[in-house]
Structures are given as structure tokens and as C-alpha cells.
Design an enzyme around this catalytic site. Sequence first.
Site, PDB file in Angstrom:
ATOM      1  N   LYS A 104     -10.262  -8.348   7.262  1.00  0.00           N
ATOM      2  CA  LYS A 104     -11.000  -8.766   8.457  1.00  0.00           C
ATOM      3  C   LYS A 104     -10.935  -7.653   9.486  1.00  0.00           C
ATOM      4  O   LYS A 104      -9.985  -6.859   9.489  1.00  0.00           O
ATOM      5  CB  LYS A 104     -10.434 -10.073   9.025  1.00  0.00           C
ATOM      6  N   HIS A 116       0.835  -1.207   0.000  1.00  0.00           N
ATOM      7  CA  HIS A 116       0.000   0.000   0.000  1.00  0.00           C
ATOM      8  C   HIS A 116       0.869   1.256   0.000  1.00  0.00           C
ATOM      9  O   HIS A 116       0.622   2.196  -0.750  1.00  0.00           O
ATOM     10  CB  HIS A 116      -0.922   0.013   1.227  1.00  0.00           C
TER      11      HIS A 116
END
Lengths: 279, 175
Positions: free
Chosen positions: B98, B37
Site C-alpha cells: 500500500k 527483505h
Amino acid sequence: MRLIPSTDIIETVKKTLIKINYELDQSFVTRLRRAKEQENKALSKAIIQDILDNQEIAKKGEFPLCQDTGIVVVFAEIGFDVKLDNPIEDSINQAVRLAYSEGYLRKSVVKHPFKRENTHDNTPAIVHTKLVPGDNIKIKIASKGAGSENMSVVKMLTPTVGIDGVKKFVLDTIFNAGGKPCPPIIVGIGLGGNLEKSAIIAKEAILRDLDDINPDPILKELEEALYTEINALGVGPMGVGGNTTCLGVKINSYPMHIASLPVAVNIQCHANRHEEVTI
Amino acid sequence: MKHYLDTPITENIVEQLVVGDQVFISGKIYTARDQAHLRLVKENKPDFDINGSVIYYVGPTPARPGNPIGSSGPTSAYRMDELAIPLMEKGVKLMIGKGDRSESFRKAMIENKSIYLIATGGTGALLASRIKSSKIIMYEDLGAEAVHELVVKNFPCFVAYDLQGNSIFSTTATR
């Protein structure tokens, strides 16, 4: 003196590491099944069923239970009638190297807090040693994932906050962690000692047999009360709600300074990977 | 409700997704975690079409010979909250991870008409069976954290946050 060659330690630790990453302990699976039966929410039930299906697939030995195969934590109790031919840390690290390569486990350890280069063999392990009477080595081995470890907290409380203060801190920690540590979780609590001692005994707490009984009646009662209250928080499996948030609470304690009440909460995810071996 | 979606994902599809819906994704999706990222945001030139793309927060275990991939469950999404925002602005439509995420992420998600999905954490062996192929397309030096192009078939997820501001997580409202 009994010589325990490093090759024996390496072989045993390697085999154990591979095994725990593919196979959940059956008594823990039984707890998961029971939790599924008692779960009141359909989505939460479905998530526990996923966890149960996952361990069935992992058991076949192709895919580890979880992609985060953790950093290795070892507690070794070495009898002082044991003679070693190598430092125990070296043997354990060699076992980690072999297990993570031969077992197709993920290498998740980086060297430096900022450079973050991978060590490529998942070493070093975090090794705690203790000298004890006897001529064998008892080793507790865990593969500890970061999802649950990152939600663990140590706090230095003031002694007068008592049991209620400790409970509030534990419940806040679990609630704030929500679904991040992969509930249903096991909660290990270290009460007392100092900063590092509380954390170490909290780690040892999550490695305890879930069926053992705390010999201290006050702590036993606190374990039971927290078990009920944590499950009443409604966090639920993976944080989606329901009455299954934890499958066990274990508390270890140690004497402390008159002015201190250290509390460590170490969280273990549902991929509960640890085993004890004696060599 | 159940949705069977093929990638890339359009805005029209995103608007139909409601918290708790089951989503089964088929087609190409891309993996990225913390370090990927950071680079994707800094370097500003992904080697894949980011428009309508699906990002899966995963760092798989090594594939055994004969398998496309190893264990492949989701990692905690909150670590990517800030870095996910510029990627949504560039067109990422679905993110799979999650755990719950920050207020600022949720706000940006609604503004950019993107959706956060969860797959069941800790079920990497189960989820691997839905991954048909895997290849590294960017940042090979990151190892398990490299950007992989995965081809998935009916990859199972749940809608965690929707565009109406709802959340699947029991602790969201009270926190």
C-alpha cells in the site's frame, strides 16, 4: 480511599483492547458511509466500500480489522482517592499480554532499535498517567498502528509564522504522507507546550470524540478550515485521489515559551481503534 | 479492465497491466516485509522460485483455530523500496503493498519489467477471505514477518504503477 484491585483494571483494559481491534465505533462508521456518498471518484468510492465491508467482517470476531494491531497507548487519569495494589503500568501491561494472546492480535513490539527482537506479548504499552481529584480511574485506550504513526511529525516553528505557517506545515505533512497513513485519516494537532508536550497533546487530540466542539473559537475555526483544505488536497482514500482525505481534525493547545511555536501532527488511520473506560 | 492472473507471472502479462486495472491473483504468493527483505537480499538463496514470483508485503495476525490465517492486509511498501530492487533483478514480477514509492523504485520497476500493485490498506479481515492456505517456509524466527507461502484465490489488487510510468496516486506528479 477506594481500593481498585489490579484484577479489575486488567479485565477492563483487556476486554477493551480486544473489542476495539474487532469493532469500529458506530459513529465513525456513519462518517465513513457519509464520505462514500460524497466521494466524487468511482475508485475512491470502491475503496471506502472495502473499508465498510471489512468492518462488517471484523465485527463477527474472527479477524481483527487490520493486521497491524498496533502498540498500545494509554492515558490514565487516576483519582487521588484511589488506592492501587499494583503499579498501574504493570496492570496495563498484563492486560496487553492477555488481550494480544486471547484476542489473536499481532505482537508488533520489538525490544531494541537495532537488534529488533520481538517481545512476543506486545508489551510494553506506552502509558501516560495523571493524578486528578476523585475516586475512580478514567482510561483512554488505543491500539496505534505504525503506518499512520510513521507519517506523524513534530516541528518547532517560529512564533511569527502564525496561523498561516501552522496551516502550511499541516497541509504539507498530509500531502507528503499521501496514501501511506491509510486515508481517510483523522488528524490530531498539538500546538504549543514544548517538544514532547506538543506530541502528547496531538496524540490526545486523535482520541477526542469527533463530534465534540473545540471550546477555543480560534482553534475551532482552524479545525474547520483545515478539514476543508485537507480534503481539497485530493489525496483521497489510500492516496488514489478524490475528495475524502480526512474525516476529522482535532487541535489541542498548551501555553509555550515566548520564543516557541511547537506543532505536532499525529495521524490516525481509518482503522480508528480507541475507547475510553471508567473504573 | 479486469485481469484474472495465475502465478507464476510472465513478462507478457506484466506488459498488459495498466494503472487502475483490477487484478485478481490466484495461486502461490510469498510474504516478505522489512527484515525478510534484508535477509533475502543478503543471503541470496530463497527457498522458493523467485522467477515470476509475487511478493506480498504483509505481517498477518495469528490464525484462529480452523482458519488458514488471521487478518492479512498490506503494509506500507515504501520501506522496501531499496531492497525490492535486487529482488526484481532476480525475477520478482509483482509486488503487493500500500502507498506510494520512491522514484528509484519506479525506475527499477520499469527496467526489470515488474509491477507494483496495491490492495486496500486496513482491510485485513476482508482480504483474509481470499487466502486459502498459509505456511512458513523461511525465517520462522521472524514470527509475523517470516516468509509465508500463501495460496490465494482471486486476491483483489489494483495496478499502482505501470511500465509506461503512470501512477494511481494523486500526489505522484506534483511531488
